[in-house]
Design an enzyme around this catalytic site. Structure first.
Site, PDB file in Angstrom:
ATOM      1  N   ASP A 263       0.862  -1.182   0.000  1.00 24.42           N
ATOM      2  CA  ASP A 263       0.000   0.000   0.000  1.00 24.42           C
ATOM      3  C   ASP A 263       0.902   1.236   0.000  1.00 24.42           C
ATOM      4  OD1 ASP A 263      -2.407   1.500   0.177  1.00 24.42           O
ATOM      5  OD2 ASP A 263      -2.080   1.730   2.336  1.00 24.42           O
TER       6      ASP A 263
ATOM      7  N   ASP B 165      -0.060   4.993   0.977  1.00 23.19           N
ATOM      8  CA  ASP B 165      -0.229   5.962   2.064  1.00 23.19           C
ATOM      9  C   ASP B 165      -0.226   5.268   3.424  1.00 23.19           C
ATOM     10  OD1 ASP B 165      -0.539   8.080   0.176  1.00 23.19           O
ATOM     11  OD2 ASP B 165      -2.600   7.428  -0.132  1.00 23.19           O
TER      12      ASP B 165
END
Length: 416
Positions: A252, A254
């Site tokens: 991922d 953020d």
């Protein structure tokens, strides 16, 4: 299709390894690098070679002869004076009447030549460049591609201090059509990257980048030479061929790579979490692909354009590149299923299979890059990340604490 090997360079930077033989004849595991290039090409059915030789070229010709020993045919073009990487090609117009590969004689590589050729034909390209990410983009020639893989611009080193770009580097392996030869002045020293390709682009020729994560490295310096020797001995060179499934670490963005910012939509908002460059570099060194899979509803919310998001990702890759780390690919979902925002873009307000927790981005990446999902990992900071990895069939999915320094590196060292 013929293979032209440019093997006339003096190799001044690598002279400390062996100054008494031409650079292309420096051995790895007892065999000249040129011999590995012949063997690789022969595996894919390419049997006709032209060696461009100059400095101490008689040693190359004495060793390989006409190529019969290897089951190939080798012709030679001898430079009377140094003509750079391109100058001699202009003299071969009568012999290069069909598309042809171009190799440099100091390159260690193992890639699917047929896959690159098929891409070249599909794109109807005048030239196809093998491009890839590397761990030193700041001192490499960068290729700017559009969404279809067509070359938009070249950024040759050295780069300006605040240069921002995607990590897409020219690996110096090419397929050229005979049309490219019209951009080479016969008998004049010139270089493929600095002179020929920019001229082709100015003339509107169709230049494409073939993006691959297979092994291609030059051995132009002593450090690189010893590095590629180790990679050859360990089997890394062969393992990275696209015919072999590879594991990946899906990440991922953020909260895992960059600091969590609510609806991040501007490049100045992006900041790496402490320890992330070391973590990504660890993935690179372990032979896993580093693949980002990120939900980006800022597109659906119309807070950010696709071009702006691409620039944000270019900044991410630039920051990592300065620390000798690289991402292999970035996948993002621009959709969001919920309506009700005044500025929203209706075409992206849909339920899709790419938005996590759905596994669409991971499965697409696996299809694109021959990833073995069953030996791969998903690391994110939300339950939806874990669910996406589990749905895709990853070996393990791990949730880390958002924005925690060195969280990613700690998890990676426990997994791989």
């Amino acid at each position: 299709m013929k293979v032209v090997v440019i093997a006339g360079g003096q190799g001044t930077r690598i002279a400390s390894v062996n100054s008494e033989i031409p650079k292309a004849m420096i051995p790895i595991n007892g065999k000249p690098i040129l011999e590995y290039e012949i063997e690789m090409a022969l595996r894919y059915g390419y049997m006709d070679f032209i060696f461009i030789i100059g400095y101490m070229g008689e040693q190359i010709e004495a060793y390989f002869g006409d190529g019969r020993k290897w089951g190939v045919n080798i012709e030679y073009f001898k430079e009377d004076k140094p003509l750079g990487t391109a100058g001699a090609l202009g003299n071969l117009k009568d012999q290069l009447t069909e598309d042809f590969f171009v190799f440099y004689g100091d390159t260690v590589m193992d890639f699917d030549m047929n896959a690159m050729q098929e891409y070249h034909k599909k794109k109807k390209a005048d030239a196809t460049l093998f491009v890839h990410p590397n761990d030193h983009p700041y001192d490499s020639d960068i290729v700017d591609l559009d969404d279809h893989g067509r070359v938009c611009r070249f950024y040759n080193k050295p780069h300006i201090s605040d240069f921002v770009s995607r990590n897409i580097v020219n690996a110096a392996v090419f397929i050229f059509s005979p049309a490219i030869l019209s951009c080479i002045e016969i008998g004049v020293k010139s270089h493929i990257e600095k002179n020929v390709l920019p001229m082709c682009l100015e003339k509107g020729m169709r230049l494409y980048g073939y993006l691959s994560f297979e092994y291609i490295k030059d051995m132009g310096t002593p450090d690189r030479y010893y590095s590629v020797c180790q990679d050859m001995i360990s089997g890394k060179v062969t393992r990275m061929n696209r015919c072999n499934p590879r594991p990946a670490v899906f990440l991922d963005r953020d909260g895992v790579l960059s600091k969590e910012v609510n609806l991040l939509c501007k490049p100045e908002q992006l900041e790496l979490i402490e320890g992330v460059p070391e973590a990504v570099r660890y993935i690179n060194q372990k032979g896993y692909l580093a693949i980002v899979v990120t939900n980006q509803p800022v597109i659906a919310r119309n807070l950010c354009s696709i071009d702006e998001l691409n620039y944000i990702h270019a900044k991410l890759e630039t920051l990592l590149g300065h620390e000798h780390a690289y991402l292999n690919a970035i996948y993002y979902c621009p959709h969001h299923p919920d309506n009700g925002y005044l500025e929203e873009r209706k075409e992206y307000k849909i339920k899709c299979m790419c938005r996590k927790p759905s596994p669409g981005m991971l499965l697409q990446a696996a299809s694109d890059w021959n990833i073995d999902i069953g030996t791969s990992y998903m690391i994110g900071d939300r339950v939806s990340d874990v669910q996406a990895g589990e749905s895709a069939g990853c070996k393990q999915s791990v949730q880390v604490e958002t924005n925690r320094p060195y969280a990613l590196l700690d998890v990676l060292k426990s997994l791989i």
